[in-house]
Structure formats: C-alpha cells, structure tokens
Design an enzyme around this catalytic site. Structure first.
Site, PDB file in Angstrom:
ATOM      1  N   GLU A 103      11.572 -22.845   6.434  1.00 61.62           N
ATOM      2  CA  GLU A 103      11.693 -22.487   5.017  1.00 61.62           C
ATOM      3  C   GLU A 103      10.614 -21.465   4.647  1.00 61.62           C
ATOM      4  OE1 GLU A 103      11.385 -26.384   3.263  1.00 61.62           O
ATOM      5  OE2 GLU A 103      12.969 -27.113   4.584  1.00 61.62           O
ATOM      6  N   SER A 105      16.407 -27.786   4.766  1.00 59.97           N
ATOM      7  CA  SER A 105      17.079 -28.885   5.450  1.00 59.97           C
ATOM      8  C   SER A 105      16.313 -29.160   6.743  1.00 59.97           C
ATOM      9  CB  SER A 105      18.527 -28.470   5.767  1.00 59.97           C
ATOM     10  OG  SER A 105      19.125 -29.389   6.642  1.00 59.97           O
ATOM     11  N   GLU A 106      15.447 -30.166   6.703  1.00 59.15           N
ATOM     12  CA  GLU A 106      14.598 -30.419   7.875  1.00 59.15           C
ATOM     13  C   GLU A 106      15.409 -30.934   9.055  1.00 59.15           C
ATOM     14  OE1 GLU A 106      13.863 -31.314   4.756  1.00 59.15           O
ATOM     15  OE2 GLU A 106      12.229 -29.909   4.384  1.00 59.15           O
ATOM     16  N   GLN A 117       7.518 -27.230   6.414  1.00 59.09           N
ATOM     17  CA  GLN A 117       6.545 -26.685   5.463  1.00 59.09           C
ATOM     18  C   GLN A 117       5.335 -27.586   5.216  1.00 59.09           C
ATOM     19  OE1 GLN A 117       7.820 -25.321   1.288  1.00 59.09           O
ATOM     20  NE2 GLN A 117       7.957 -23.527   2.593  1.00 59.09           N
ATOM     21  N   PHE A 118       5.583 -28.887   5.116  1.00 59.10           N
ATOM     22  CA  PHE A 118       4.510 -29.887   5.032  1.00 59.10           C
ATOM     23  C   PHE A 118       4.905 -31.064   5.921  1.00 59.10           C
ATOM     24  CE2 PHE A 118       3.893 -27.507   1.167  1.00 59.10           C
ATOM     25  CZ  PHE A 118       2.519 -27.491   0.975  1.00 59.10           C
ATOM     26  N   ALA A 119       3.931 -31.654   6.600  1.00 63.97           N
ATOM     27  CA  ALA A 119       4.236 -32.800   7.457  1.00 63.97           C
ATOM     28  C   ALA A 119       4.885 -33.918   6.646  1.00 63.97           C
ATOM     29  CB  ALA A 119       2.966 -33.307   8.128  1.00 63.97           C
ATOM     30  N   ASP A 120       4.561 -33.987   5.368  1.00 62.02           N
ATOM     31  CA  ASP A 120       5.142 -34.983   4.459  1.00 62.02           C
ATOM     32  C   ASP A 120       6.669 -34.842   4.368  1.00 62.02           C
ATOM     33  OD1 ASP A 120       2.351 -35.429   2.485  1.00 62.02           O
ATOM     34  OD2 ASP A 120       2.576 -33.639   3.700  1.00 62.02           O
ATOM     35  N   TYR A 121       7.199 -33.677   4.786  1.00 64.61           N
ATOM     36  CA  TYR A 121       8.639 -33.427   4.680  1.00 64.61           C
ATOM     37  C   TYR A 121       9.335 -33.403   6.034  1.00 64.61           C
ATOM     38  CZ  TYR A 121       7.165 -32.208  -0.004  1.00 64.61           C
ATOM     39  OH  TYR A 121       6.617 -32.250  -1.260  1.00 64.61           O
ATOM     40  N   PRO A 129      13.123 -36.178   7.065  1.00 62.77           N
ATOM     41  CA  PRO A 129      14.573 -35.967   7.243  1.00 62.77           C
ATOM     42  C   PRO A 129      14.924 -35.495   8.650  1.00 62.77           C
ATOM     43  CG  PRO A 129      13.816 -34.976   5.195  1.00 62.77           C
ATOM     44  CD  PRO A 129      12.577 -35.387   5.958  1.00 62.77           C
ATOM     45  N   HIS A 151       1.850 -33.953  -0.146  1.00 66.19           N
ATOM     46  CA  HIS A 151       1.302 -32.725   0.444  1.00 66.19           C
ATOM     47  C   HIS A 151      -0.010 -33.037   1.159  1.00 66.19           C
ATOM     48  CE1 HIS A 151       3.969 -31.362  -2.794  1.00 66.19           C
ATOM     49  NE2 HIS A 151       4.170 -30.288  -2.051  1.00 66.19           N
TER      50      HIS A 151
END
Lengths: 426, 334
Positions: free
Chosen positions: B26, B56-57, B79-83, B86, B126
C-alpha cells in the site's frame, strides 16, 4: 444485555432474521424447481474482448452445448475432432474409476481419507484440455481431473494417497493434496481459497515478465465466502491479470447448501461483474460447454484482455468426503433428480449420436480403465499403505521446513531418532 | 544513512542485482511509502517492479506467494505490523508451508517488510510488536535490525533467502537510535557509527547475533529499539553488562547466547512486546535449559505489559530506563 431488551416500537413490525434453508431435507422428495435450465445453444457467444459490463446475460444465464439428444448445438459448440472428444471421455472415465477404487481403498483401511469428484468430472478435465500444457493450475481438492488430463501417473497419485515409501510428498500431506510443478498442478492446501490470490500472483508474475503463460484456479461455491476470494478478484481486476477463476458450484459445502454462500439471491458468476471481470455461467455437466468457455477465457487472458470468472453449475453427487454422510442433511435421491444429468453419460450420448462411439466400446473402455486403476493400486501397495510400517525415514520429517535445517530442528531430529527405537523396536 | 535510507538502499541494490525482485504494498509505488522506504524506486525501476497495491493484506501476501511460486522474489510491505493479521493465514498456512508440503517443488522466497514497535504515540494499532506470532510458526524466519548498517545487510540477506522472512523494522529508530529518554531530544543516526552504510551490496548472515557491548556482569538479550534503550541504561549505571542484539529471532544464534550467559551467570531479556507467551519466554526457557548450572540468578524479563498498547499512557507502558534499571539492580543483587 439490558440495553438490548428495550421494548420494540409498537408502530413498527419486528425485524426478522433470515436463515437460509434448502428446498429439501432428508425424508423429502428432492426439489430442483428453483433451478432454471436454459435450453442448449440459446446463449450467444460474445467476442473474447467483450466488456464485462455487457455480459450480464452470461453471468445470469447458462452456457450449454449438448442438448437432450446429445447434439452439440449453438454458437458455443467447440470444433473438436472425434479423437479429442474420445480422449476427454476417457479421462473422465479414468477419474471415475480412480475415485471408485480409492473410495474402497479408504473403506479397506489402506488410507485415512479420500474425496471423490463424482458428477464433477467435466469441470476439471475439459477445462484442463482447453488450457496449454504449461499453464499453471491452482486447484482446490476436488480437481484430481487436472492431473488425470495431464497424464500424471496414477501410481504416483495412489502412492500419495497411501503415504507410502514412494509418496512424492514423503507422507507429509493428507491424502489427495497432490502437488506437481512438472504437471502445472500447484500444491493443494487444506486452507480454503488461499490458492485464489496465489493464482493471481502467478498470473501477475507471468505478465510482469512478458511471459505468455496464464493461470487458472478453482474453488467451490462455499469457498467464495472466504476473504481471499474477494482479494483475488480485486487484484485480478486491478492488474488485469491473465487468469481464469473457476467456481465449481456443486450446491453443497459439506452440509451447507449454496444459500449459505449467498447463492439464494444471485448467481456466483454475477460476482465477477461487480469487480469488472468477464463472467460466464456454464452447465458444469456439459463437457463441451466447459471446454468452450475455458477456451474463450484462455484466449481472452492470453491476449491481455484480462481475467474471466466461470461458474460451473453442477451437483456434488456423493458425500463431501469419506468422513461425510450426506443422508444426514439432504434428500436421498437428489442425485437422480438433478436436471443436468451425468457429465460422462452426456458426453457419451453425444459421441454415440454422432456415430463416433458405441456402447460396446464404452463398456470395454470402462473395464480397461478399471483394470488399469486396479493394477496401479496393486503396484502402489508394494510401496506400502498407511499404518502398515514406517514408510519414510524419520529425518525427512524435519527436511524442507527451511531451505537449510536450523540448529533447533537438527536437535529435534536427533530427539526423534532417539525415540524411534523405543517406540518401534526392530 | 538513517535506517529508512539504508532500507531504501538495500531495496535499490536488490532491484538492480536481481530482475526477479519486485516490491508491492500500500502506497509503496508512486508515493514511495508512508515512511519513504521505497521513495524513488518506482521511478528508477519501473511500475512492473515497484507498484501500489489494493488495501488488502491477505491479497498482498497471497499474491506474493503466487509470484514466488512463479519464480519471482517478492518483497511485500505491510504498512504497519499491527495490520499484518488479515494476511496471517497466507503466512502461516501457505508461505511457511509450501516448501514442506510440496517437498520443495514450490517455495515462497519472499520478504515481508513491516514497521513495528511503539514509542511514537501510535496507540493501539500503530505500536504493536507481534514477533512472537511469527517465531511460533515453523517455516518462517523472523528478523529485526537495530541499526542502519544492519538493516541494509540483513534486508539483503533476507531478500536473497529462499525461505519466507518476516522483516520487522523498528520505526521508533528509523531516524535515530532512541535511548528510552522520551523527554530528551532525539539523536540523529549521523552521530552513530552504524550510520556509515556502504552504497553497494553487502549482507549480514541471518541467524547471527551481534555482541554490541562486551561485559562480564550480566547478559542482556535484546533486539530492535530495545538494544539502544538497554545499552543506554547499562552505560548510565556503569554496569559491565554484555549486550547482545539478537538481530534474527528465528533462526536464533543460540551459541552466542550460551557462551555469554555461561560467562556472566546472569541473563536479562528485554522486549517491547507484551510479556505472556512473548519471545522472551522462549529465550528464558532456552537459557534455563542450556545454562542452568551457570546461572547465579533467575532469568529476568523486562517487557511491555499484558495490555493493548495505550495512547496517552505510552511512557507508562514502554519498558524504558526505569524498568530496565530496576531489573538490572535486582538480577545483580540476587
């Protein structure tokens, strides 16, 4: 909880939750009255570069070639010579013979598990025959026909099913989760629909490299509910990936009828249109229609016109797997009431009607294939069957987790080897 | 170079060296990434090598698995490990297992880059450090750099590695080596020797730790941002600690750990992630199993608390100088 128990507003009708229910259940007469079957030959064949927005009728209709008399009619009838059609029939018969034999083998305890594709032979074999040999297929677990159509050795399939000493996958995988890069058959995973975005990635890679190969993938209608289905169609549309998405709508996801995948309100093919993907809905028991639709989609992909979604409308004639008993959730004789018939019988009728086949040859071929599978089974049994001895060296369990074995796996391997003599004294 | 520039340089180097390397994620293409890690790469290498993706991970990682099966060497960014969640199914069920289940017919030679860690007022989504989810998966390697020099060398090694690698970048130290004193001005990387990063190709082998401070009194195991925080505390207190930057959690440099703990007799583990079932638990167990008769004190863990990462109470949550100091004093007294 308390705030959810407020009194309904008296001037409004209460809301109600809709939980889908199939038309018939065990003890009922099978009911396919909701199924609209268009006549063979009535659906037009659009140009391969058609705009998906103009393909509404193809997403909601039904491409059919073989009519009730076995004639190939209409604009989708593929121009195939008799030899090719007989080969198609032979592959379909071979899969059926194979399924029957392996189902019995599971019942005899030679393996832990098996899944038949009875009634769905046409969604894999004619489709594979319409692809090039080096196009990569990303199947689900019910497209063993791809391997058959690419002449993968039966004995290797059985070795895998028996997890024996000749198992190409070294006993690591559940039976039927084949893998053969050489045959363009991507490694099957137990996790549903993960292969969908992977197939898109493969197709994107081929396009990015200026290759000419395309990808094809299959999933069941039940699996279209997975998030990966959505991701795959989005990526394919965004990057115009050269891919064919096949949805095998066999109407049952184990015990759940297709209504639980959203099939009550629309077709599965129609999902493609929303992403801007060309969509075809095809009689999945009509081998020639499946062949023609796949050729259409393959030509479209190969000329950079983008992805296609094909819904193969078919019926899962047997239980989901050897661990399933469909009499617990659906009407007993649905199989015989199913209006699109049997894909093998229909292709046979076509060949007979065109004077290219006859009952005697059919029966002779059936016997020959049954013997062939039986012989392959006997050969495979020489390499062992599941549960009868240890077929793979212990260390193979620890190989291929990584390219090279790290120290912690090496230590665990030594532990396993040390346990071996205690667990299985010589 | 700062760490962003070093990562950018590693990607640029690999895009130059290997035509099969592709970058997707992204905002990574035209814009160059929300942290600028891919700045200029699309312009230089073209849109089919470096490109933006849908949000869309599972798609990003699933597509990368397919590209790997084809023969490419994808470097997807989350983009962030938090995401990354999925995409977990595609990592654990697919990328991690494809080599094993296909007996090497198909592999997933991908490097998933993702900024991780807190200390930036990132709040709950984040700031997370989910590394132990990945160290728990067989078939995946987990790598975390702590300096610009290491970031480039490790990232190149990860991209060249035929196994899937999760490459977590401590975003708190993208611009400078944060020492845990949030109330002081941040030092830029320029003043740190590890900011001297070669423009050309080099690699740091995965699975090799870096002893960043040699000492006798106690072994400190850390990675990412916490290497700098722990090091600063040790220096401030004047403790003769041996500080080991693990760099790669799987495979782990067990030899470096064993050698050090047998020498010092004490072991403190520091990570930002929550404590229960965090990677520190594995480290602690390994040290206990392998160095038991050399231990003079119980192994101690300094970690984030077992709560979601809070926004306003960030510095109460972060395992900073005071928590580390208290633990050090305790382990040295025991």
């Amino acid at each position: 909880m308390a705030d959810r128990q407020s009194t309904p507003k008296s001037n409004l009708a209460p809301l109600s939750l809709h939980v889908p229910e199939p038309p018939s259940r065990p003890g009922d007469a099978p009911d396919f009255s909701h199924v609209e079957i268009l006549k063979a030959g009535v659906t037009p064949r659009p140009a391969e570069d058609s705009d998906p927005a103009a393909m509404r009728d193809h997403a909601y209709g039904l491409v059919r070639v073989l009519d009730d008399d076995g004639a190939a009619v209409g604009p989708w009838a593929p121009k195939l010579d008799a030899e090719t059609k007989r080969r198609m029939l032979k592959y379909m018969l071979r899969v059926r013979a194979f399924d029957d034999r392996m189902y019995r083998a599971q019942r005899q305890g030679k393996t832990s598990f098996y899944m038949k594709c009875t009634g769905e032979e046409a969604v894999a074999i004619p489709a594979t025959m319409a692809l090039d040999r080096d196009d990569m297929c990303f199947p689900s677990y019910r497209q063993q026909g791809i391997l058959i159509a690419r002449d993968y050795p039966l004995i290797d399939m059985i070795n895998q099913i028996y997890s024996n000493s000749a198992d190409p996958l070294k006993g690591r995988q559940l039976p039927i989760m084949y893998s053969s890069r050489e045959h363009g058959f991507f490694s099957i995973s137990g996790n549903l629909t993960t292969q969908y975005p992977q197939a898109v990635g493969y197709a994107m890679a081929s396009a990015a490299k200026g290759d000419t190969r395309i990808a094809a993938t299959w999933c069941g209608e039940g699996s279209t509910a997975e998030g990966d289905f959505h991701a795959a169609l989005t990526f394919a549309a965004v990057y115009n990936a050269p891919i064919i998405f096949n949805i095998v709508n066999n109407q049952w996801a184990i015990s759940s009828f297709s209504g639980f995948a959203g099939g009550e309100r629309t077709t599965f093919a129609a999902r493609g249109l929303g992403y801007g993907i060309a969509a075809l809905r095809v009689d999945g028991n009509d081998a020639l229609a499946v062949y023609a639709a796949t050729r259409w989609a393959a030509d479209r992909a190969r000329t950079n016109k983008g992805p296609t979604l094909i819904e193969h409308f078919t019926y899962r004639s047997e239980g989901h797997s050897t661990s399933d008993d469909p009499s617990g959730y659906r009407a007993a004789d649905e199989k015989t009431a199913w209006p699109l018939g049997d894909p093998i019988e229909r292709l046979k009728a076509h060949l007979v009607a065109s004077g290219e086949w006859d009952d005697d040859r059919h029966e002779a071929l059936r016997t020959e294939l049954s013997d062939e599978v039986k012989a392959a089974g006997k050969e495979a049994e020489k390499n062992g069957v599941l549960g009868h001895g240890l077929h793979q060296p212990f260390e193979t369990m620890f190989e291929d987790v990584y390219a090279d074995m790290p120290w912690h796996l090496r230590e665990q391997m030594e532990q396993a080897l040390a346990e071996k003599d205690a667990k299985w004294p010589k | 170079m700062n760490m962003i520039e070093a990562i950018n340089s590693a990607l640029d180097t690999m895009l130059d060296r290997d035509p099969d390397v592709v970058i997707l994620g992204e905002d990574v293409g035209y814009f160059g990434g929300v942290f600028r890690a891919t700045a200029g790469l699309q312009e230089k290498h073209g849109k089919t090598r470096v490109f933006d993706s849908p949000i869309s991970e599972n798609g990003i990682i699933g597509v990368a698995v397919g590209m790997g099966a084809y023969g490419l060497r994808p470097v997807p960014e989350i983009q962030f490990a938090d995401y990354i969640y999925p995409g977990l199914d595609q990592i654990v069920s697919e990328a991690a297992r494809i080599r094993y289940r296909s007996v090497g017919q198909f592999i997933a030679p991908m490097t998933i880059r993702s900024p991780y860690g807190g200390g930036i007022f990132g709040g709950q989504t984040h700031s997370q450090s989910p590394e132990s989810l990945f160290t728990h998966m067989s078939g995946v390697k987990t790598v975390i750099p702590s300096t610009p020099y290491d970031a480039k060398g490790l990232l190149i090694a990860a991209i060249e590695c035929d196994d899937p690698v999760v490459f977590f970048e401590p975003k708190r130290i993208y611009n400078g080596p944060f020492d845990g004193h949030y109330d002081r001005p941040v030092q830029p990387w320029a003043k740190h020797p590890a900011s001297d990063v070669p423009k050309d190709y080099y690699r740091i082998e995965l699975g090799k730790a870096n002893i960043v401070r040699v000492g006798e009194a106690v072994t400190v195991l850390a990675y990412g941002t916490m290497v700098h925080v722990a090091l600063a505390v040790v220096e401030e207190l004047g403790i003769d600690a041996e500080v080991i930057d693990l760099r790669s959690l799987v495979p782990l440099d067990i030899e470096a750990i064993e050698t050090s703990v047998r020498k010092t007799g004490r072991c403190m583990i520091v990570h930002e992630a929550t404590r229960t079932s965090g990677f520190g638990a594995e480290l602690s167990a390994l040290v206990q199993e392998r160095c038991f008769y050399h231990l003079e004190a119980p192994v101690i863990r300094v970690t984030g608390f077992d709560t979601p990462y809070p926004h306003s109470l960030e510095w109460a949550y972060f395992p900073g100088p005071i928590r580390i100091k208290t633990a050090l004093e305790k382990i040295l007294k025991d």
